[in-house]
Design a protein around this motif. Structure first.
Motif, PDB file in Angstrom:
ATOM      1  N   PRO A 168       0.838  -1.220   0.000  1.00 32.29           N
ATOM      2  CA  PRO A 168       0.000   0.000   0.000  1.00 32.29           C
ATOM      3  C   PRO A 168       0.864   1.258   0.000  1.00 32.29           C
ATOM      4  O   PRO A 168       1.869   1.353   0.713  1.00 32.29           O
ATOM      5  CB  PRO A 168      -0.792  -0.141   1.305  1.00 32.29           C
ATOM      6  CG  PRO A 168      -0.715  -1.581   1.671  1.00 32.29           C
ATOM      7  CD  PRO A 168       0.604  -2.065   1.172  1.00 32.29           C
ATOM      8  N   ARG A 169       0.479   2.236  -0.803  1.00 32.46           N
ATOM      9  CA  ARG A 169       1.224   3.476  -0.883  1.00 32.46           C
ATOM     10  C   ARG A 169       0.403   4.659  -0.389  1.00 32.46           C
ATOM     11  O   ARG A 169       0.899   5.782  -0.375  1.00 32.46           O
ATOM     12  CB  ARG A 169       1.678   3.724  -2.324  1.00 32.46           C
ATOM     13  CG  ARG A 169       2.590   2.617  -2.849  1.00 32.46           C
ATOM     14  CD  ARG A 169       3.119   2.933  -4.224  1.00 32.46           C
ATOM     15  NE  ARG A 169       3.966   1.861  -4.727  1.00 32.46           N
ATOM     16  CZ  ARG A 169       4.604   1.883  -5.885  1.00 32.46           C
ATOM     17  NH1 ARG A 169       4.485   2.945  -6.665  1.00 32.46           N
ATOM     18  NH2 ARG A 169       5.350   0.869  -6.270  1.00 32.46           N
ATOM     19  N   LEU A 170      -0.842   4.425  -0.019  1.00 31.18           N
ATOM     20  CA  LEU A 170      -1.669   5.500   0.516  1.00 31.18           C
ATOM     21  C   LEU A 170      -1.339   5.718   1.983  1.00 31.18           C
ATOM     22  O   LEU A 170      -0.844   4.816   2.676  1.00 31.18           O
ATOM     23  CB  LEU A 170      -3.152   5.147   0.371  1.00 31.18           C
ATOM     24  CG  LEU A 170      -3.702   4.975  -1.053  1.00 31.18           C
ATOM     25  CD1 LEU A 170      -5.172   4.571  -0.989  1.00 31.18           C
ATOM     26  CD2 LEU A 170      -3.528   6.244  -1.859  1.00 31.18           C
ATOM     27  N   GLU A 171      -1.648   6.894   2.444  1.00 27.96           N
ATOM     28  CA  GLU A 171      -1.505   7.162   3.868  1.00 27.96           C
ATOM     29  C   GLU A 171      -2.468   6.264   4.644  1.00 27.96           C
ATOM     30  O   GLU A 171      -3.550   5.914   4.152  1.00 27.96           O
ATOM     31  CB  GLU A 171      -1.805   8.630   4.159  1.00 27.96           C
ATOM     32  CG  GLU A 171      -0.875   9.609   3.442  1.00 27.96           C
ATOM     33  CD  GLU A 171      -1.277  11.042   3.705  1.00 27.96           C
ATOM     34  OE1 GLU A 171      -0.950  11.557   4.789  1.00 27.96           O
ATOM     35  OE2 GLU A 171      -1.940  11.628   2.821  1.00 27.96           O
ATOM     36  N   VAL A 224      -8.199   5.228 -10.436  1.00 27.41           N
ATOM     37  CA  VAL A 224      -7.488   3.992 -10.778  1.00 27.41           C
ATOM     38  C   VAL A 224      -7.124   3.219  -9.522  1.00 27.41           C
ATOM     39  O   VAL A 224      -7.194   1.976  -9.473  1.00 27.41           O
ATOM     40  CB  VAL A 224      -6.242   4.318 -11.614  1.00 27.41           C
ATOM     41  CG1 VAL A 224      -5.419   3.059 -11.856  1.00 27.41           C
ATOM     42  CG2 VAL A 224      -6.637   4.962 -12.927  1.00 27.41           C
ATOM     43  N   THR A 225      -6.742   3.946  -8.473  1.00 33.32           N
ATOM     44  CA  THR A 225      -6.406   3.284  -7.207  1.00 33.32           C
ATOM     45  C   THR A 225      -7.631   2.557  -6.647  1.00 33.32           C
ATOM     46  O   THR A 225      -7.529   1.406  -6.168  1.00 33.32           O
ATOM     47  CB  THR A 225      -5.896   4.312  -6.198  1.00 33.32           C
ATOM     48  OG1 THR A 225      -4.720   4.949  -6.709  1.00 33.32           O
ATOM     49  CG2 THR A 225      -5.579   3.656  -4.870  1.00 33.32           C
ATOM     50  N   ILE A 226      -8.781   3.199  -6.688  1.00 36.80           N
ATOM     51  CA  ILE A 226      -9.998   2.554  -6.211  1.00 36.80           C
ATOM     52  C   ILE A 226     -10.311   1.319  -7.051  1.00 36.80           C
ATOM     53  O   ILE A 226     -10.673   0.263  -6.521  1.00 36.80           O
ATOM     54  CB  ILE A 226     -11.182   3.544  -6.248  1.00 36.80           C
ATOM     55  CG1 ILE A 226     -10.885   4.748  -5.332  1.00 36.80           C
ATOM     56  CG2 ILE A 226     -12.480   2.864  -5.837  1.00 36.80           C
ATOM     57  CD1 ILE A 226     -10.690   4.383  -3.879  1.00 36.80           C
ATOM     58  N   TRP A 227     -10.161   1.424  -8.359  1.00 33.60           N
ATOM     59  CA  TRP A 227     -10.417   0.276  -9.225  1.00 33.60           C
ATOM     60  C   TRP A 227      -9.494  -0.886  -8.881  1.00 33.60           C
ATOM     61  O   TRP A 227      -9.917  -2.045  -8.853  1.00 33.60           O
ATOM     62  CB  TRP A 227     -10.218   0.698 -10.680  1.00 33.60           C
ATOM     63  CG  TRP A 227     -10.368  -0.458 -11.642  1.00 33.60           C
ATOM     64  CD1 TRP A 227     -11.525  -0.962 -12.152  1.00 33.60           C
ATOM     65  CD2 TRP A 227      -9.304  -1.259 -12.153  1.00 33.60           C
ATOM     66  NE1 TRP A 227     -11.258  -2.042 -12.968  1.00 33.60           N
ATOM     67  CE2 TRP A 227      -9.891  -2.241 -12.993  1.00 33.60           C
ATOM     68  CE3 TRP A 227      -7.915  -1.247 -12.004  1.00 33.60           C
ATOM     69  CZ2 TRP A 227      -9.143  -3.194 -13.670  1.00 33.60           C
ATOM     70  CZ3 TRP A 227      -7.170  -2.204 -12.684  1.00 33.60           C
ATOM     71  CH2 TRP A 227      -7.785  -3.163 -13.499  1.00 33.60           C
ATOM     72  N   ARG A 228      -8.218  -0.582  -8.610  1.00 35.82           N
ATOM     73  CA  ARG A 228      -7.264  -1.641  -8.255  1.00 35.82           C
ATOM     74  C   ARG A 228      -7.637  -2.305  -6.937  1.00 35.82           C
ATOM     75  O   ARG A 228      -7.498  -3.517  -6.786  1.00 35.82           O
ATOM     76  CB  ARG A 228      -5.859  -1.071  -8.185  1.00 35.82           C
ATOM     77  CG  ARG A 228      -5.255  -0.748  -9.548  1.00 35.82           C
ATOM     78  CD  ARG A 228      -3.942  -0.005  -9.394  1.00 35.82           C
ATOM     79  NE  ARG A 228      -3.331   0.257 -10.700  1.00 35.82           N
ATOM     80  CZ  ARG A 228      -2.343   1.094 -10.896  1.00 35.82           C
ATOM     81  NH1 ARG A 228      -1.835   1.773  -9.851  1.00 35.82           N
ATOM     82  NH2 ARG A 228      -1.835   1.281 -12.106  1.00 35.82           N
TER      83      ARG A 228
END
Length: 665
Positions: A168-171, A224-228
């Motif tokens: 994961p790369r999100l905070e 795109v992040t949500i889709w992934r």
């Protein structure tokens, strides 16, 4: 594929234990060490080779992607995507000059020189990952390639873990918001799109930022992040949330080939369907409706065993008629229907496979199967694949013959389009019965069956010639009794009362005295209430007990009787057989009016009334006197002031089937 050698340092898994070869001993012996316990033992090379080819031993290839399952075969090089195969071939081309050198000459200087050569040969501006070559990489490629026995797959590398994938790369607060939105909004039965999840995530991030300073504000993830995140969800969990537990299990389960019995009548399936064809009245050529088709095949040979075709809805009556037709010999089919082949199959099955329809799970079929020595096998709910033979036969009948006839309704409105089935209909029920006989006996039974690997008729004949003897009932009369519906009544001095009708015979007197008020078992045919059969538990026989009003009950089905009784109940205190007879005459007139009206639903009810619950293949000339269909009563005279409407009676629940409870007066 790679080549392996039982040499010093090689590791392998044998009988679930990891071993390493320590020494090669004389006489083709190998010293191996158990890496878990440290135990060292000597085994023969032949024993290891036999274990390898028996799939009991496999080498552990260093540098190759670790396999999680013992029984999983390693991927062939052709199984990799083209860009990964090209990458492996490029790396082999880089190290091939080094491999050609004697191991003593594979010095660092030689490898540095080879790396410089590769870099210098790259065209200007090329940024392909194939050109990313370093001294350390070359060392690693040479090591993995040689240890694997020159297996090119080791040069592919573990690409699944490259580039920070699955990290994961999100905070963390944003990651928590994404997980919460997916859990709350995606795992629901309704249709949800990626945009729905994305917009809800943005909204929650914006709400969270209201309580944060400018430097602490969270950055919303991209679409795109949500889709992934959604694409990476467990497929089984998504199926359960969207389709339910049962359908998720069906879609995620891998089914093997069903095992079929080899003996005749070991397993027989039965089911109903409304055929995809509108039939017409033979008298005026007006459309009636779609008949009920009950089918019963032998799964060992796929040969048709019995059928029912009529206007009664699926009920125990249709099951009883189909089983009666299946068990008894069929007679001269050539003379009756003009077919080329006789109907070979008959006999009592060993096991009857049914679904969960109320006509299959009631006491009637259980009692009939128990009396005939049939094992009744009920399938789980919503598992049509457990009755694949009969289900597939319905589709074969529709696509093979019914969809080719004028008046077909096809399988769904999309296939039908603007085809007007009722206007094109011209096939009568008698004609349809002939068509089905020709299809079943001359086409289906005589054609090669791919699933069977044989012709059904030839397979049936072969089993009979092998010495198989069919089980048959003692007589046709006994079969009809045993297949009848069952109820329990107390014998009174006036006899037995069933459905508001009285039945009596002098033989009931001694049975009434012996039972002393206990209920007695009664069998009856829902298509003919002219008589019932009372079981004598002491003599172990059934007594035929006739109706006390044979004129009214002649050719009377249970459905007809319930329709007739409904207007008579309005004056329940004055009900008598004369009133029922008058109501019966009124119904006859309504039947005529319904046929004349030309409406399909009314004509279907009228056709059911006239058929009296019998299948169209029934013929008084082909059965014993007990089974003969009573002659049709003389049409009554016109009566003024009709009080009965069949449509109103059906809405009141009196024509839904044969399984409705009946109040006794």
């Amino acid at each position: 594929m790679s080549a392996q050698r039982f040499s010093t340092g090689k590791q392998f898994v044998w009988q679930g234990v990891v071993y390493e070869i320590k020494r090669l001993l004389p006489a083709s012996l190998v010293s191996i060490e158990n890496l878990q316990t440290g135990e060292v033992k000597a085994v023969s090379f032949v024993e290891l080779a036999q274990a390898l080819f028996a799939s009991e031993l496999r080498f552990l290839v260093r540098g190759q992607q670790n396999l999680s399952a013992e029984m999983r075969s390693p991927a062939d090089l052709s199984d990799y995507p083209p860009h990964l195969r090209a990458l492996a071939e490029h790396r082999l081309a880089v190290i091939r000059p080094i491999l050609a050198l004697n191991p003593s000459r594979r010095t660092r200087e030689a490898i540095v020189a080879r790396v410089a050569e590769v870099r210098n040969s790259r065209p200007d501006g090329e940024a392909s990952p194939h050109a990313a070559v370093s001294v350390a990489s070359v060392y690693r490629w040479i090591r993995d390639y040689t240890r694997s026995g020159n297996d090119l797959r080791t040069l592919v590398g573990n690409v699944q873990r490259q580039g920070g994938r699955q990290t994961p790369r999100l905070e963390e607060p944003v990651e928590a918001i994404v997980r919460a939105v997916i859990q709350d909004r995606y795992y629901v039965r309704e249709q949800v799109t990626t945009d729905d999840i994305y917009l809800e995530t943005m909204l929650r991030v914006e709400e969270e930022n209201r309580f944060r300073s400018e430097v602490e504000k969270l950055k919303a993830p991209s679409r795109v992040t949500i889709w992934r995140r959604i694409d990476a969800l467990d497929e089984a969990g998504k199926l359960v949330a969207k389709r339910g537990q049962r359908e998720a299990k069906e879609q995620s389960t891998q089914y093997g080939q069903m095992g079929y019995p080899s003996g005749l009548l070991e397993r027989v399936e039965i089911d109903h369907t409304r055929i995809d064809l509108i039939v017409v009245d033979g008298a005026d050529n007006l459309p009636i409706g779609r008949p009920t088709f009950t089918y019963c095949p032998d799964t060992a040979t796929r040969y048709p065993l019995g059928i029912y075709l009529g206007f009664d809805p699926p009920s125990y009556l249709t099951v009883m008629e189909c089983l009666h037709h299946a068990i008894l010999p069929k007679g001269d089919m050539r003379a009756k229907y003009g077919v080329q082949h006789e109907w070979l199959a008959c006999g009592i099955p060993n096991a009857l496979i049914v679904d969960n329809g109320k006509e299959f799970i009631g006491a009637d079929l259980q009692d009939a199967c128990h009396s005939l020595g049939i094992e009744l096998d009920q399938m789980p709910v919503k598992t049509p694949y457990f009755k694949a033979t009969v289900e597939r036969m319905f589709e074969t009948t529709n696509t093979g013959v019914l969809h080719t006839l004028p008046g077909t309704t096809f399988s769904n409105p999309g296939q039908r389009g603007d085809y007007r089935s009722e206007e094109e209909a011209c096939i009568t029920l008698d004609d349809l019965m002939k068509i089905l006989h020709v299809f079943l006996l001359d086409v289906y039974a005589e054609n090669f069956h791919r699933g069977l690997g044989d012709v059904p008729a030839r397979r049936w004949e072969a089993r009979v010639q092998d010495g198989f003897f069919l089980r048959l009932p003692t007589s046709a009369e006994e079969l009809k009794i045993l297949l009848g519906r069952v109820t329990y009544r107390v014998i009174a001095h006036f006899g037995i009362q069933c459905f508001g009708l009285r039945y009596n015979t002098p033989d009931l007197a001694s049975l009434r005295l012996r039972l002393k008020g206990e209920k007695v078992k009664v069998k009856y045919d829902p298509a003919d209430l002219g008589h019932v059969f009372v079981f004598d538990p002491q003599e172990q026989v059934y007594l035929q007990v006739d109706s006390l009003d044979p004129e009214y009950t002649q050719g009377l089905s249970l459905w007809k009787h319930r329709v007739i009784r409904n207007p008579a109940r309005k004056e329940q205190d004055k009900v008598d057989l004369l009133g029922l007879a008058r109501a019966k005459r009124q119904i006859q007139e309504i039947v005529k009016a319904s046929k004349a009206a030309g409406k399909s639903r009314g004509r279907l009810r009228a056709a059911r009334w006239e058929a009296g619950g019998r299948s169209v293949q029934d013929d008084p000339r082909d059965v014993s006197p007990l089974l003969a269909l009573p002659s049709k009563p003389t049409p009554p005279a016109q009566m003024p002031g009709l009080l009965v409407d069949l449509k109103e009676l059906e809405q009141a629940g009196w024509s839904a089937g044969y399984d409705l409870p009946v109040k006794e007066p």
